[in-house]
Scaffold this motif. Structure first.
Motif, PDB file in Angstrom:
ATOM      1  N   ASP A   1      -7.525   4.607 -29.928  1.00  0.00           N
ATOM      2  CA  ASP A   1      -7.635   3.782 -31.129  1.00  0.00           C
ATOM      3  C   ASP A   1      -7.282   2.322 -30.901  1.00  0.00           C
ATOM      4  O   ASP A   1      -7.479   1.496 -31.805  1.00  0.00           O
ATOM      5  CB  ASP A   1      -6.719   4.336 -32.233  1.00  0.00           C
ATOM      6  CG  ASP A   1      -7.056   5.771 -32.591  1.00  0.00           C
ATOM      7  OD1 ASP A   1      -8.198   6.013 -33.015  1.00  0.00           O
ATOM      8  OD2 ASP A   1      -6.179   6.642 -32.432  1.00  0.00           O
TER       9      ASP A   1
ATOM     10  N   THR B   1      -9.165  -1.121 -32.306  1.00  0.00           N
ATOM     11  CA  THR B   1     -10.081  -0.791 -33.401  1.00  0.00           C
ATOM     12  C   THR B   1      -9.665  -1.453 -34.713  1.00  0.00           C
ATOM     13  O   THR B   1      -8.569  -1.982 -34.840  1.00  0.00           O
ATOM     14  CB  THR B   1     -10.167   0.731 -33.619  1.00  0.00           C
ATOM     15  OG1 THR B   1      -8.853   1.244 -33.898  1.00  0.00           O
ATOM     16  CG2 THR B   1     -10.729   1.430 -32.401  1.00  0.00           C
TER      17      THR B   1
ATOM     18  N   LYS C   1     -10.381   5.379 -41.653  1.00  0.00           N
ATOM     19  CA  LYS C   1     -11.816   5.244 -41.407  1.00  0.00           C
ATOM     20  C   LYS C   1     -12.106   3.946 -40.659  1.00  0.00           C
ATOM     21  O   LYS C   1     -11.465   2.925 -40.907  1.00  0.00           O
ATOM     22  CB  LYS C   1     -12.592   5.262 -42.723  1.00  0.00           C
ATOM     23  CG  LYS C   1     -12.457   6.573 -43.506  1.00  0.00           C
ATOM     24  CD  LYS C   1     -13.103   6.446 -44.873  1.00  0.00           C
ATOM     25  CE  LYS C   1     -12.874   7.697 -45.702  1.00  0.00           C
ATOM     26  NZ  LYS C   1     -13.354   7.538 -47.094  1.00  0.00           N
ATOM     27  N   VAL C   2     -13.069   4.000 -39.750  1.00  0.00           N
ATOM     28  CA  VAL C   2     -13.439   2.811 -38.993  1.00  0.00           C
ATOM     29  C   VAL C   2     -14.128   1.799 -39.901  1.00  0.00           C
ATOM     30  O   VAL C   2     -15.030   2.144 -40.666  1.00  0.00           O
ATOM     31  CB  VAL C   2     -14.375   3.198 -37.820  1.00  0.00           C
ATOM     32  CG1 VAL C   2     -14.891   1.946 -37.103  1.00  0.00           C
ATOM     33  CG2 VAL C   2     -13.656   4.100 -36.829  1.00  0.00           C
TER      34      VAL C   2
ATOM     35  N   LEU D   1      -9.386  -0.259 -38.580  1.00  0.00           N
ATOM     36  CA  LEU D   1      -9.369   0.929 -39.421  1.00  0.00           C
ATOM     37  C   LEU D   1      -8.886   0.579 -40.826  1.00  0.00           C
ATOM     38  O   LEU D   1      -8.166  -0.398 -41.010  1.00  0.00           O
ATOM     39  CB  LEU D   1      -8.432   1.998 -38.828  1.00  0.00           C
ATOM     40  CG  LEU D   1      -8.685   2.402 -37.375  1.00  0.00           C
ATOM     41  CD1 LEU D   1      -7.565   3.323 -36.895  1.00  0.00           C
ATOM     42  CD2 LEU D   1     -10.032   3.079 -37.224  1.00  0.00           C
TER      43      LEU D   1
END
Length: 259
Positions: free
Chosen positions: A245, A248, A255-256, A250
């Motif tokens: 992760d 990233t 949730k991305v 989020l």
């Protein structure tokens, strides 16, 4: 949230809104951190009253003055935290402090763009640099391999308003300088994740949702998400993050968020 167990955490912009909510939730954990560092521009001012009340009841909460747009203030805060930790590292740095001005594209100015970039993008850059030695120390002192927020992490409070694909809530406000600063913060988060991975530090950009705060409420619009719901969700997300992760973007539900 049970999976998130840390000895120390620092939250910027902690005197109100999401920052204050984060501090409150850390203090209420079954196994709260030994150190909760809450920073704000004026710790003794009226706007920090709620934070002061919390500190009077929780000896593990330390309020530290910090202006995230001032390199000297950042350096002083890092030195103070290092002194208090007494040889231990800092597990989590949460770059939460941010500003926004509801200005349309045709009204944007160099002054406004510079001010918002300095706080929302350059501030997290400088804080990451200043606290890197303490984050590295925490990572080195944690057992096991891999990355996690229980080991060492930088959490950059971003927004899907900075998503080029989503352009979140454009119909409620253009907020151009804010959007640009958060898009840039997302790139900073990616760069930090690449540069700091070998030091054992996880980096993540979080979208807290459209939250009922002073910043979130504008032009008579009431956001759908409470501070409590947002913070509860984000802490659950942080407890579940691993090496895959890092870097990233989020949201508060894990949730991305599109770039």
């Amino acid at each position: 949230m049970a999976g998130l167990r840390v000895c120390s955490v620092l939250v910027t912009g902690a005197n109100r809104g999401i920052g204050l909510g984060l501090v409150q939730h850390f203090l209420k954990m079954p196994n709260p951190p030994q150190w909760v560092f809450a920073t704000c521009r004026d710790p003794k001012g009226q706007r920090a009253q709620e934070l002061q009340n919390l500190a009077s009841k929780h000896p593990n909460l330390v309020i530290i003055p910090l202006e995230v747009s001032d390199p000297a203030s950042i350096k002083a805060a890092a030195a103070r935290v290092e002194e208090l930790l007494g040889g231990s590292g800092l597990n989590i740095l949460i770059n939460n402090a941010g500003i926004a001005k509801p200005i349309s594209l045709d009204k944007e100015t160099l002054e406004t763009m510079t001010q918002i970039y300095t706080t929302n993008t350059a501030g997290p850059l400088l804080l990451g640099q200043a606290f890197l030695p303490l984050l590295k120390k925490a990572a080195q002192g944690s057992p096991g391999s891999g990355l996690s927020c229980s080991k060492a992490a930088i959490v950059n409070m971003s927004s899907s308003a900075g998503s080029i694909e989503d352009v979140f809530i454009w119909e409620f406000g253009q907020l151009v300088s804010y959007r640009c600063s958060k898009a840039a913060l997302n790139m900073l988060n990616k760069c930090q994740s690449l540069a700091y991975k070998d030091h054992g530090i996880l980096c993540v950009a979080l979208h807290p949702g459209w939250v009922q705060t002073d910043m979130g409420s504008f032009d008579g619009h009431t956001p759908p998400l409470t501070v409590d719901a947002s913070v509860t969700g984000m802490l659950k997300v942080l407890s579940s993050l691993s090496e895959k992760d890092t870097g990233t973007h989020l949201d508060w539900e894990g949730k991305v968020v599109p770039w």
